[in-house]
Design a protein around this motif. Structure first.
Motif, PDB file in Angstrom:
ATOM      1  N   THR A  19      16.553   5.458  -8.354  1.00 42.68           N
ATOM      2  CA  THR A  19      17.087   6.425  -9.316  1.00 42.68           C
ATOM      3  C   THR A  19      16.778   5.882 -10.704  1.00 42.68           C
ATOM      4  O   THR A  19      16.181   4.811 -10.848  1.00 42.68           O
ATOM      5  CB  THR A  19      18.616   6.593  -9.177  1.00 42.68           C
ATOM      6  OG1 THR A  19      19.255   5.387  -9.633  1.00 42.68           O
ATOM      7  CG2 THR A  19      19.035   6.906  -7.753  1.00 42.68           C
ATOM      8  N   THR A  20      17.235   6.585 -11.728  1.00 42.07           N
ATOM      9  CA  THR A  20      17.071   6.067 -13.088  1.00 42.07           C
ATOM     10  C   THR A  20      17.821   4.742 -13.270  1.00 42.07           C
ATOM     11  O   THR A  20      17.470   3.943 -14.113  1.00 42.07           O
ATOM     12  CB  THR A  20      17.595   7.068 -14.138  1.00 42.07           C
ATOM     13  OG1 THR A  20      18.955   7.381 -13.836  1.00 42.07           O
ATOM     14  CG2 THR A  20      16.748   8.319 -14.177  1.00 42.07           C
ATOM     15  N   HIS A  21      18.836   4.511 -12.473  1.00 46.04           N
ATOM     16  CA  HIS A  21      19.653   3.299 -12.579  1.00 46.04           C
ATOM     17  C   HIS A  21      18.973   2.084 -11.951  1.00 46.04           C
ATOM     18  O   HIS A  21      19.377   0.954 -12.200  1.00 46.04           O
ATOM     19  CB  HIS A  21      20.996   3.486 -11.882  1.00 46.04           C
ATOM     20  CG  HIS A  21      21.870   4.496 -12.534  1.00 46.04           C
ATOM     21  ND1 HIS A  21      23.163   4.241 -12.914  1.00 46.04           N
ATOM     22  CD2 HIS A  21      21.645   5.786 -12.881  1.00 46.04           C
ATOM     23  CE1 HIS A  21      23.694   5.319 -13.454  1.00 46.04           C
ATOM     24  NE2 HIS A  21      22.788   6.269 -13.442  1.00 46.04           N
ATOM     25  N   GLY A  22      18.006   2.303 -11.081  1.00 47.82           N
ATOM     26  CA  GLY A  22      17.381   1.230 -10.311  1.00 47.82           C
ATOM     27  C   GLY A  22      17.458   1.585  -8.841  1.00 47.82           C
ATOM     28  O   GLY A  22      17.106   2.694  -8.443  1.00 47.82           O
ATOM     29  N   TYR A  90      13.885   4.682 -24.841  1.00 51.38           N
ATOM     30  CA  TYR A  90      14.857   4.224 -23.855  1.00 51.38           C
ATOM     31  C   TYR A  90      14.147   4.048 -22.524  1.00 51.38           C
ATOM     32  O   TYR A  90      13.421   4.934 -22.072  1.00 51.38           O
ATOM     33  CB  TYR A  90      16.013   5.229 -23.710  1.00 51.38           C
ATOM     34  CG  TYR A  90      16.956   4.832 -22.603  1.00 51.38           C
ATOM     35  CD1 TYR A  90      17.879   3.812 -22.792  1.00 51.38           C
ATOM     36  CD2 TYR A  90      16.882   5.441 -21.360  1.00 51.38           C
ATOM     37  CE1 TYR A  90      18.730   3.424 -21.764  1.00 51.38           C
ATOM     38  CE2 TYR A  90      17.729   5.058 -20.324  1.00 51.38           C
ATOM     39  CZ  TYR A  90      18.645   4.041 -20.541  1.00 51.38           C
ATOM     40  OH  TYR A  90      19.478   3.643 -19.524  1.00 51.38           O
ATOM     41  N   ILE A  91      14.352   2.895 -21.899  1.00 48.87           N
ATOM     42  CA  ILE A  91      13.719   2.595 -20.618  1.00 48.87           C
ATOM     43  C   ILE A  91      14.772   2.588 -19.518  1.00 48.87           C
ATOM     44  O   ILE A  91      15.623   1.700 -19.477  1.00 48.87           O
ATOM     45  CB  ILE A  91      12.994   1.224 -20.659  1.00 48.87           C
ATOM     46  CG1 ILE A  91      11.925   1.192 -21.748  1.00 48.87           C
ATOM     47  CG2 ILE A  91      12.422   0.891 -19.281  1.00 48.87           C
ATOM     48  CD1 ILE A  91      10.754   2.127 -21.525  1.00 48.87           C
ATOM     49  N   PRO A  92      14.727   3.550 -18.610  1.00 47.10           N
ATOM     50  CA  PRO A  92      15.610   3.491 -17.446  1.00 47.10           C
ATOM     51  C   PRO A  92      15.159   2.356 -16.524  1.00 47.10           C
ATOM     52  O   PRO A  92      13.952   2.119 -16.365  1.00 47.10           O
ATOM     53  CB  PRO A  92      15.418   4.843 -16.760  1.00 47.10           C
ATOM     54  CG  PRO A  92      14.749   5.712 -17.771  1.00 47.10           C
ATOM     55  CD  PRO A  92      13.972   4.788 -18.648  1.00 47.10           C
ATOM     56  N   GLU A  93      16.102   1.671 -15.952  1.00 45.35           N
ATOM     57  CA  GLU A  93      15.768   0.555 -15.065  1.00 45.35           C
ATOM     58  C   GLU A  93      14.892   1.009 -13.898  1.00 45.35           C
ATOM     59  O   GLU A  93      13.994   0.295 -13.458  1.00 45.35           O
ATOM     60  CB  GLU A  93      17.044  -0.105 -14.555  1.00 45.35           C
ATOM     61  CG  GLU A  93      16.804  -1.409 -13.867  1.00 45.35           C
ATOM     62  CD  GLU A  93      18.092  -2.159 -13.572  1.00 45.35           C
ATOM     63  OE1 GLU A  93      17.989  -3.226 -12.943  1.00 45.35           O
ATOM     64  OE2 GLU A  93      19.180  -1.697 -13.947  1.00 45.35           O
TER      65      GLU A  93
END
Length: 120
Positions: A19-22, A90-93
């Protein structure tokens, strides 16, 4: 060679927990796995910035925690973009992990988080 949009999509498709979270989501209120996974498909430019950063990194034999996890590296990519291109991004993990997978980095989960350690 730069990751194509199709290769980006292939990595996401082949890694259903991203996901965008990792890896997964971190449980922030109002965020769902499905929503954060869908948002990851919109992070191609961010993944390209991560790829550029990762290509400049020296690889080690195995993943380790010495330099931190992908959470810290995502912030390093943000600084890298600011310095090289004089822009804020902004870089999502998750975008960083997609780039790392595409480039063939080895990974080790950071227990209890959405982050992974890389062989950097």
């Amino acid at each position: 060679m730069t990751m194509t949009n199709q290769e980006f999509e292939n990595v996401i498709t082949g890694n259903p927990t991203l996901t965008t979270h990792g890896v997964g989501i971190d449980g922030n209120p109002g965020q769902s796995f499905a929503t954060e996974r869908a948002k990851l498909h919109d992070c191609y430019d961010e993944a390209l910035a991560c790829e550029e950063f990762l290509l400049a990194c020296k690889r080690t034999k195995e993943p380790h925690a010495d330099l931190g996890s992908t959470y810290g590296f995502k912030h390093a990519v943000e600084r890298f973009v600011k310095k090289r291109k004089n822009q804020s991004l902004y870089i999502p993990e998750g975008a960083l992990i997609v780039a790392a997978i595409h480039l063939g980095f080895q990974m080790k989960p950071k227990e209890g988080t959405t982050s992974v350690y890389l062989n950097i």
